[in-house]
Design a protein around this motif. Structure first.
Motif, short mmCIF file in Angstrom:
data_model
loop_
_atom_site.label_atom_id
_atom_site.label_comp_id
_atom_site.label_asym_id
_atom_site.label_seq_id
_atom_site.Cartn_x
_atom_site.Cartn_y
_atom_site.Cartn_z
N ILE A 72 14.86 -12.80 -10.11
CA ILE A 72 14.83 -11.56 -9.33
C ILE A 72 14.77 -11.91 -7.86
O ILE A 72 13.99 -12.76 -7.43
CB ILE A 72 13.61 -10.70 -9.72
N ASP A 73 15.58 -11.22 -7.07
CA ASP A 73 15.54 -11.37 -5.62
C ASP A 73 14.68 -10.26 -5.03
O ASP A 73 14.82 -9.09 -5.41
CB ASP A 73 16.96 -11.30 -5.05
N ALA A 74 13.79 -10.62 -4.12
CA ALA A 74 12.85 -9.64 -3.57
C ALA A 74 13.58 -8.49 -2.87
O ALA A 74 13.17 -7.33 -2.98
CB ALA A 74 11.89 -10.31 -2.59
N GLY A 75 14.66 -8.79 -2.17
CA GLY A 75 15.41 -7.74 -1.48
C GLY A 75 16.05 -6.77 -2.44
O GLY A 75 16.03 -5.54 -2.21
N THR A 76 16.62 -7.28 -3.51
CA THR A 76 17.22 -6.42 -4.53
C THR A 76 16.17 -5.56 -5.21
O THR A 76 16.39 -4.37 -5.48
CB THR A 76 17.96 -7.28 -5.58
N LEU A 77 15.02 -6.14 -5.47
CA LEU A 77 13.91 -5.40 -6.07
C LEU A 77 13.47 -4.25 -5.16
O LEU A 77 13.25 -3.13 -5.62
CB LEU A 77 12.74 -6.34 -6.35
N GLU A 78 13.36 -4.53 -3.87
CA GLU A 78 12.94 -3.51 -2.91
C GLU A 78 13.93 -2.34 -2.91
O GLU A 78 13.52 -1.17 -2.93
CB GLU A 78 12.84 -4.11 -1.52
N LYS A 79 15.21 -2.64 -2.92
CA LYS A 79 16.21 -1.58 -2.91
C LYS A 79 16.13 -0.73 -4.18
O LYS A 79 16.27 0.49 -4.13
CB LYS A 79 17.61 -2.19 -2.78
N SER A 80 15.89 -1.39 -5.31
CA SER A 80 15.81 -0.66 -6.58
C SER A 80 14.58 0.24 -6.60
O SER A 80 14.65 1.40 -7.04
CB SER A 80 15.75 -1.65 -7.75
N LEU A 81 13.46 -0.25 -6.11
CA LEU A 81 12.24 0.55 -6.10
C LEU A 81 12.33 1.69 -5.09
O LEU A 81 11.77 2.77 -5.32
CB LEU A 81 11.04 -0.34 -5.77
N ALA A 102 13.78 4.69 -6.76
CA ALA A 102 13.26 4.91 -8.11
C ALA A 102 12.86 6.35 -8.38
O ALA A 102 12.71 6.74 -9.54
CB ALA A 102 12.07 3.99 -8.36
N GLY A 103 12.66 7.14 -7.34
CA GLY A 103 12.25 8.52 -7.53
C GLY A 103 10.76 8.65 -7.79
O GLY A 103 10.34 9.39 -8.71
N VAL A 104 9.97 7.96 -7.00
CA VAL A 104 8.52 8.02 -7.17
C VAL A 104 8.03 9.46 -6.94
O VAL A 104 8.37 10.10 -5.95
CB VAL A 104 7.81 7.07 -6.18
N GLY A 105 7.26 9.97 -7.89
CA GLY A 105 6.75 11.32 -7.79
C GLY A 105 7.68 12.39 -8.33
O GLY A 105 7.28 13.55 -8.45
N VAL A 106 8.89 11.99 -8.68
CA VAL A 106 9.86 12.95 -9.23
C VAL A 106 9.67 13.03 -10.74
O VAL A 106 9.79 12.02 -11.44
CB VAL A 106 11.30 12.54 -8.89
N VAL A 107 9.38 14.20 -11.25
CA VAL A 107 9.02 14.36 -12.65
C VAL A 107 10.16 14.01 -13.60
O VAL A 107 9.94 13.74 -14.78
CB VAL A 107 8.52 15.80 -12.89
N VAL A 167 6.13 -5.08 -12.33
CA VAL A 167 7.27 -5.99 -12.22
C VAL A 167 6.93 -7.22 -13.03
O VAL A 167 5.80 -7.72 -12.99
CB VAL A 167 7.56 -6.38 -10.75
N SER A 168 7.89 -7.71 -13.82
CA SER A 168 7.68 -8.90 -14.63
C SER A 168 8.70 -9.96 -14.25
O SER A 168 9.90 -9.70 -14.22
CB SER A 168 7.80 -8.57 -16.12
N ILE A 169 8.20 -11.17 -13.96
CA ILE A 169 9.09 -12.30 -13.69
C ILE A 169 8.82 -13.38 -14.72
O ILE A 169 7.75 -13.45 -15.32
CB ILE A 169 8.90 -12.86 -12.27
N THR A 170 9.82 -14.24 -14.95
CA THR A 170 9.72 -15.26 -15.98
C THR A 170 9.71 -16.64 -15.33
O THR A 170 10.56 -16.95 -14.50
CB THR A 170 10.92 -15.17 -16.94
N GLN A 171 8.73 -17.46 -15.73
CA GLN A 171 8.53 -18.77 -15.10
C GLN A 171 8.26 -19.82 -16.18
O GLN A 171 7.22 -19.78 -16.80
CB GLN A 171 7.33 -18.68 -14.13
N GLU A 212 4.92 -9.24 -2.33
CA GLU A 212 4.83 -8.34 -1.18
C GLU A 212 5.50 -7.01 -1.48
O GLU A 212 4.98 -5.94 -1.11
CB GLU A 212 5.47 -9.00 0.05
N VAL A 213 6.64 -7.07 -2.14
CA VAL A 213 7.33 -5.83 -2.52
C VAL A 213 6.49 -5.06 -3.54
O VAL A 213 6.34 -3.83 -3.44
CB VAL A 213 8.73 -6.15 -3.11
N VAL A 214 5.95 -5.77 -4.50
CA VAL A 214 5.12 -5.16 -5.54
C VAL A 214 3.92 -4.45 -4.91
O VAL A 214 3.60 -3.30 -5.25
CB VAL A 214 4.65 -6.23 -6.55
N ARG A 215 3.24 -5.11 -4.00
CA ARG A 215 2.06 -4.52 -3.35
C ARG A 215 2.45 -3.31 -2.48
O ARG A 215 1.72 -2.31 -2.45
CB ARG A 215 1.35 -5.55 -2.46
N HIS A 216 3.58 -3.42 -1.82
CA HIS A 216 4.04 -2.31 -0.97
C HIS A 216 4.22 -1.04 -1.78
O HIS A 216 3.98 0.07 -1.27
CB HIS A 216 5.35 -2.70 -0.29
#
Length: 343
Positions: free
Chosen positions: A112-121, A124-129, A137-141, A159-163
């Motif tokens: 996962i790229d942090a920039g791509t994740l930020e754009k997707s979030l 996302a429609g936060v608060g939209v019913v 967010v889940s990453i594989t290591q 940082e994106v997750v916390r934001h």
């Protein structure tokens, strides 16, 4: 010679000995034993911080239950499209969360790229019913492509997750291979980089059947015992899981095993590099190799008794080769020579 998976190998002798040693006498059941209680101290020392640890028997249980704790039924877990939780767990994360949705993110080499994740979030429609609500967010290591997130990359994702006020989970079924490759401390690629929950794998790296869910954010662990019980992973004879995990991290066995597997993969990759017709699909950073071979070579090598998976389809020319803690160097050399022989 089986290179299909590190799941195809046996049990590390040290871990088998630990299981046998735990087989004497009677102890309290359901995790109220000294083996299991001792894991809290050992894992806290390993990660250089206080953690809460729960043994389970499978990686699917570790992942699904971890995500269920932080994801409501109307929630969403963001993960890579090639992640194990998305492709190979039969809907377990969705089931144990009560219906949460997995939202897939693209990224090179299964990362996962942090920039791509930020754009997707951001869309996302936060608060939209009408929309599922981002929860984790889940990453594989190491990733399903055998690649590895650096501490810096994990921190950027965090940082994106916390934001967005989410939680960060790490699927660490091959966590040992990643740590051994990076040469850093386990803390550097987990809680110091912002990980809340780790599915700590052991089975692929020498255990019989033992994984651990490690909580760095201990408040998130409060309800986990109920999720584990309800899923059937509260073992009555928990000492046999805990004894495996204890032996696994004692005297750095987990890192020694992983380092050997990584070294065998590196040797194999070096032997195949430059061979006509061999195309590497991803960087070789842990113990998995993905490459393309001519069909005639695949058929001939399989006929010699070597085993590996065709990765793109039953007739495809992309294969996966996996090395393990007990892979023999002579078997690696033999596979390289067989590939060269049929070109």
């Amino acid at each position: 010679m089986n290179f299909c998976s590190d799941n195809a190998t046996g049990v590390s002798p040290e871990i088998m000995a630990a299981i046998a040693a735990a087989n004497y006498g009677s102890v309290s059941s359901y995790g109220d034993d000294e083996y299991t209680k001792g894991l809290q101290v050992k894992f806290s020392e390993l990660f250089e911080t206080s953690v809460t640890v729960f043994p389970v028997a499978t990686g699917s249980a570790a992942n699904a239950l971890s995500l269920a704790v932080v994801t409501p039924p109307y929630g969403a877990v963001y993960c890579h499209g090639e992640s194990h939780i998305n492709l190979d767990e039969c809907g377990a994360p969705e089931f144990f969360s009560g219906g949460a949705k997995l939202v897939t993110i693209t990224g090179n080499h299964a990362k996962i790229d942090a920039g791509t994740l930020e754009k997707s979030l951001a869309r996302a429609g936060v608060g939209v019913v009408h929309h599922v609500q981002p929860a984790a967010v889940s990453i594989t290591q190491a990733t399903e492509a055998g690649t590895i997130y650096t501490p810096a990359e994990i921190s950027q994702i965090s940082e994106v997750v916390r934001h967005h006020n989410l939680h960060l989970h790490m699927d660490g079924s091959r966590f040992a291979n990643a740590v051994a490759s990076l040469g850093c401390s386990p803390a550097d690629v987990t809680w110091r980089a912002g990980v809340d929950i780790l599915s700590f794998g052991a089975t692929k790296n020498g255990a019989m059947a033992a994984e651990a869910v490690v909580f760095f954010n201990e408040e998130l662990a409060n309800n986990f015992p109920f999720y584990r019980k309800r899923s059937g992973h509260l073992f009555s004879k928990m000492r046999f899981l805990s004894a495996q995990l204890s032996a696994y991290i004692t005297d750095d066995l987990w890192l020694k095993n992983a380092a050997h597997a990584n070294q065998m993969a590196a040797k194999l990759a070096q032997g195949l590099a430059g061979v006509e017709g061999v195309i590497f699909c991803h960087p070789v950073e842990a113990n998995e190799i993905f490459l393309q071979l001519p069909e005639s070579v695949i058929v001939a090598v399989l006929a010699e008794g070597f085993q590996f998976y065709r990765w793109d389809s039953e007739t495809g020319c992309t294969i996966r080769i996996v090395t393990a803690f007990n892979t023999k160097e002579e078997d690696v050399i033999a596979l390289v020579e067989a590939v060269k022989r049929y070109h």
